[in-house]
Scaffold this active site. Structure first.
Site, PDB file in Angstrom:
ATOM      1  N   ASP A  15      35.389  -5.668  86.206  1.00  0.00           N
ATOM      2  CA  ASP A  15      36.603  -5.734  85.479  1.00  0.00           C
ATOM      3  C   ASP A  15      37.603  -4.599  85.699  1.00  0.00           C
ATOM      4  O   ASP A  15      37.255  -3.443  85.241  1.00  0.00           O
ATOM      5  CB  ASP A  15      36.178  -5.887  83.869  1.00  0.00           C
ATOM      6  CG  ASP A  15      37.596  -5.631  83.373  1.00  0.00           C
ATOM      7  OD1 ASP A  15      38.515  -5.340  83.639  1.00  0.00           O
ATOM      8  OD2 ASP A  15      37.796  -5.982  81.966  1.00  0.00           O
ATOM      9  N   LYS A  38      49.443  -4.023  84.454  1.00  0.00           N
ATOM     10  CA  LYS A  38      49.042  -2.823  84.181  1.00  0.00           C
ATOM     11  C   LYS A  38      49.278  -1.780  85.297  1.00  0.00           C
ATOM     12  O   LYS A  38      48.977  -0.436  85.166  1.00  0.00           O
ATOM     13  CB  LYS A  38      47.428  -2.663  83.656  1.00  0.00           C
ATOM     14  CG  LYS A  38      47.341  -3.425  82.512  1.00  0.00           C
ATOM     15  CD  LYS A  38      45.971  -3.307  82.058  1.00  0.00           C
ATOM     16  CE  LYS A  38      45.263  -4.474  81.052  1.00  0.00           C
ATOM     17  NZ  LYS A  38      45.936  -4.036  79.756  1.00  0.00           N
ATOM     18  N   GLN A  94      41.322  -1.669  84.146  1.00  0.00           N
ATOM     19  CA  GLN A  94      41.966  -0.239  83.958  1.00  0.00           C
ATOM     20  C   GLN A  94      41.633   0.494  84.808  1.00  0.00           C
ATOM     21  O   GLN A  94      42.330   1.765  84.984  1.00  0.00           O
ATOM     22  CB  GLN A  94      41.211   0.386  82.564  1.00  0.00           C
ATOM     23  CG  GLN A  94      41.693  -0.688  81.479  1.00  0.00           C
ATOM     24  CD  GLN A  94      43.090  -0.380  80.784  1.00  0.00           C
ATOM     25  OE1 GLN A  94      43.799   0.427  81.354  1.00  0.00           O
ATOM     26  NE2 GLN A  94      43.458  -1.072  79.988  1.00  0.00           N
ATOM     27  N   CYS A 143      41.059  -4.556  71.532  1.00  0.00           N
ATOM     28  CA  CYS A 143      40.317  -5.917  72.076  1.00  0.00           C
ATOM     29  C   CYS A 143      38.867  -5.748  72.710  1.00  0.00           C
ATOM     30  O   CYS A 143      38.505  -6.047  73.564  1.00  0.00           O
ATOM     31  CB  CYS A 143      41.040  -6.439  73.066  1.00  0.00           C
ATOM     32  SG  CYS A 143      42.648  -7.183  72.566  1.00  0.00           S
ATOM     33  N   HIS A 146      35.806  -5.213  77.185  1.00  0.00           N
ATOM     34  CA  HIS A 146      37.174  -5.849  76.451  1.00  0.00           C
ATOM     35  C   HIS A 146      36.708  -7.206  76.307  1.00  0.00           C
ATOM     36  O   HIS A 146      35.899  -7.650  76.879  1.00  0.00           O
ATOM     37  CB  HIS A 146      38.117  -5.984  77.625  1.00  0.00           C
ATOM     38  CG  HIS A 146      39.577  -6.335  77.111  1.00  0.00           C
ATOM     39  ND1 HIS A 146      39.941  -7.560  77.153  1.00  0.00           N
ATOM     40  CD2 HIS A 146      40.717  -5.583  76.753  1.00  0.00           C
ATOM     41  CE1 HIS A 146      41.070  -7.695  76.649  1.00  0.00           C
ATOM     42  NE2 HIS A 146      41.456  -6.363  76.269  1.00  0.00           N
TER      43      HIS A 146
HETATM   44  C1  LIG Z   1      39.345  -3.382  80.404  1.00  0.00           C
HETATM   45  C2  LIG Z   1      40.155  -4.524  80.316  1.00  0.00           C
HETATM   46  N1  LIG Z   1      39.747  -5.753  80.539  1.00  0.00           N
HETATM   47  C3  LIG Z   1      40.650  -6.811  80.505  1.00  0.00           C
HETATM   48  C4  LIG Z   1      41.693  -6.564  79.907  1.00  0.00           C
HETATM   49  C5  LIG Z   1      42.657  -8.148  79.861  1.00  0.00           C
HETATM   50  O1  LIG Z   1      43.727  -7.879  80.678  1.00  0.00           O
HETATM   51  P1  LIG Z   1      44.771  -8.995  80.813  1.00  0.00           P
HETATM   52  O2  LIG Z   1      45.305  -9.062  79.334  1.00  0.00           O
HETATM   53  O3  LIG Z   1      45.954  -8.415  81.744  1.00  0.00           O
HETATM   54  O4  LIG Z   1      44.157 -10.279  81.049  1.00  0.00           O
HETATM   55  C6  LIG Z   1      42.123  -5.620  79.591  1.00  0.00           C
HETATM   56  C7  LIG Z   1      43.582  -5.395  78.791  1.00  0.00           C
HETATM   57  O5  LIG Z   1      44.004  -4.577  77.987  1.00  0.00           O
HETATM   58  C8  LIG Z   1      41.429  -4.269  79.784  1.00  0.00           C
HETATM   59  O6  LIG Z   1      41.856  -3.017  79.263  1.00  0.00           O
END
Ligand SMILES: Cc1ncc(COP(=O)(O)O)c(C=O)c1O
Length: 412
Positions: free
Chosen positions: A203, A229, A206, A369, A126
């Site tokens: 990270d 999420k 998900q 993203c 992401h």
């Molecule tokens: C794999 C992953 N990493 C990071 C993020 C960023 O999360 P946040 O916007 O809650 O900070 C997302 C959000 O869709 C994501 O899917």
């Protein structure tokens, strides 16, 4: 939670008031939990209850209300730490979410790096696990390298052997890809990082909502996740880190609560985890996250993971029956969590999502993203249906009926 003779999934659905809404005379079909999940009543009630009866600032007041708020806030930390298998709550920092957690690391840990030190990421990250390391490169002249992805949508594990060297200081990887749904082998990647003296950052945005997470078993050094999420409120999430590493890092933000003593020219930092929590925290958010953790524990994360897998298998089967569908990511549902991203030969994802909206089917269209991984698969965007504990096969059937409608409109 409702106690009737309803089936487990019906009982769960009763807890999510938004699922009772209708659009264009049709019941809502929510397939966008990968972006943000719906909220169950116990989480909504925890927020209302806190603001109605227990609200005060934390850690400061020597009066009953502040003590109650502090107990609720710290109780949420203890339960959230346990939820991800953290050895203690001292290593769990409340942040605004995954993005802030990863930026915290890119600053506080990243600033210990110097010119020529290397960070190894992947092309399936992401943007929030891509851009902070690019910014670090600009500040500290570190080098950013990327592990590739196979046609099947899994990491090119052989790339780690080539890219991770004694110059590597950080290996960072997503637990689950938010486009491909791929579940990555974190234990193996952590070991590769450690064998070269690097730290492993995960990270977990998900994965935390969809499967049991145990940071000890994963073997990683840092783990980032977002509350919104996983049935919790927006604006709250966490960063877990090994205490010995967090102790050595400088704070990310300066201000109240993160200090022990402040003098005109220098200060001393508070103990963990407060050293990384500057300013009045998102107290209600943390309490809501604690309620979300309780809710998910009550449902059972093993059940959530199994339900997810069954829905993904069903969704894959239904999508493969359609003409002109290209589904990204691993074909084995056991290696594939939470989301189905696809490309239709005959329509752009934005048109598909708009048409689906007219059927009350909520899906996401775009690059999610994660532009580099879209590029890897030669698509500018995909339509992404993401499932969660409240979804059913009927939701995926509704999506397929909507795809049929798109096809009838676009293919003549
Ligand atoms: C794999 C992953 N990493 C990071 C993020 C960023 O999360 P946040 O916007 O809650 O900070 C997302 C959000 O869709 C994501 O899917």
């Amino acid at each position: 939670m409702a106690t009737t003779t309803l089936s487990k999934i019906e009982t769960i659905r009763e807890d999510f008031p938004e699922l009772k809404r209708q659009f264009h005379g049709k019941p809502v079909v929510f397939l966008d939990s990968g972006a943000s999940s719906l909220k169950p009543l116990p989480v909504i009630r925890a927020l209302t209850d806190f603001y109605s009866y227990h609200y005060a600032n934390v850690h400061r007041g020597i009066y009953q209300l502040s003590e109650e708020a502090t107990d609720l806030y710290e109780g949420a930390r203890t339960r959230t730490a346990k939820f991800i298998g953290a050895p203690s709550e001292r290593g769990l920092i409340f942040t605004r979410g995954t993005t802030e957690s990863l930026n915290l690391l890119a600053y506080s840990l990243g600033d210990t790096l110097g010119p020529g030190d290397e960070v190894v990421g992947t092309i399936m990250e992401h943007h929030s696990n891509q851009v902070p390391w690019q910014l670090l490169g600009k500040r500290r002249r570190t080098v950013l390298k990327h592990v590739g992805v196979t046609d099947e949508g899994v990491l090119e594990m052989g790339d780690y052997d080539k890219l991770v060297t004694d110059r590597t200081k950080i290996v960072t990887v997503t637990h689950v890809s938010n486009v491909l749904g791929t579940i990555n082998p974190i234990k193996e990647i952590s070991k590769i990082a450690h064998d070269h003296g690097a730290v492993c950052i995960v990270d977990g945005a998900q994965s935390t909502p969809h499967m049991p997470v145990d940071v000890k078993a994963l073997g990683c050094d840092f783990f980032a996740f977002s509350g919104h999420k996983m049935c919790g409120p927006t604006g709250i999430g966490g960063l877990w880190g090994r205490e010995e590493l967090l102790e050595k890092m400088e704070p990310f933000l300066g201000g109240g609560d993160m200090i022990r003593e402040v003098h005109l020219q220098e200060s001393q930092w508070n103990e963990l985890p407060y050293k990384f929590e500057a300013g009045t925290p998102n107290i209600a958010g943390a309490i809501g996250l604690g309620a979300a953790v309780d809710y998910l524990n009550h449902v059972g994360m093993e059940w959530v993971a199994r339900h997810d897998e069954e829905l993904i298998a069903y969704g894959m089967k239904r999508l493969h029956e359609q003409k002109g569908v290209r589904l990204l990511g691993p074909t084995d549902p056991k290696k594939h969590a939470g989301m189905l991203s696809f490309w239709l030969d005959y329509a752009h994802p934005h048109d598909i999502a708009q048409l689906m909206d007219s059927e009350a089917v909520c899906v996401r269209a775009g690059h999610h993203c994660a532009m580099p991984v879209n590029e890897r698969f030669g698509v500018p965007a995909t339509t992404r249906a993401s499932v969660y504990l409240y979804n059913t096969e009927a939701d995926l059937d509704a999506m397929v009926r909507a795809i049929d409608k798109v096809r009838r409109l676009f293919v003549r």
